[in-house]
Enzyme design. Sequence first.
Site: not given
Ligand code: AMP
Length: 140
Positions: A103, A105
């Site tokens: 993903h 950001h």
């Molecule tokens: P990372 O630390 O780069 O793996 O970021 C994962 C991101 O996914 C975090 O910023 C979370 O807030 C986001 N996240 C986790 N679960 C969900 C969800 N159900 N819907 C939207 N964002 C999510």
Amino acid sequence: MSEVNADNIFEKIISGEVPSYKIYEDDNVFAFLDINPISIGHTLVIPKIKSRNMLDVSEDVFSKVMEAVRVLAPKIKEAVEADGINIHINNEESAGQKVFHLHAHIIPQYDGKIIKFMRDPVQLEPERFKEIETKIKSHI
Ligand code: AMP
């Protein structure tokens, strides 16, 4: 690429099993608001195909994610009236990755309340820089 992990929250978001604030979808990518936004408009762009992170992904899949980021980032910036945008990808736990599905950001930044990602630089002597340069180049 990684094995399919049916428990992965982002796979459930793509399938619709878990709801999301979807802002864009096409055959290859899905974009939705981060549920714990660090700024207004914080968006995640993910490939529909299973992939652990950027270190695991094919050129084609990564290109499609990045192309979506390129198209979406200025539109998000305009929509939320941001002043700048950061693109951030965490790869592996030590780099802060929590969800193991690639993903990107998209993080809008606002003058006056800028989120800083940079920390104190590591101090290196020229010899050490040279050593690191040589080591990395030998892997390219
Ligand atoms: P990372 O630390 O780069 O793996 O970021 C994962 C991101 O996914 C975090 O910023 C979370 O807030 C986001 N996240 C986790 N679960 C969900 C969800 N159900 N819907 C939207 N964002 C999510």
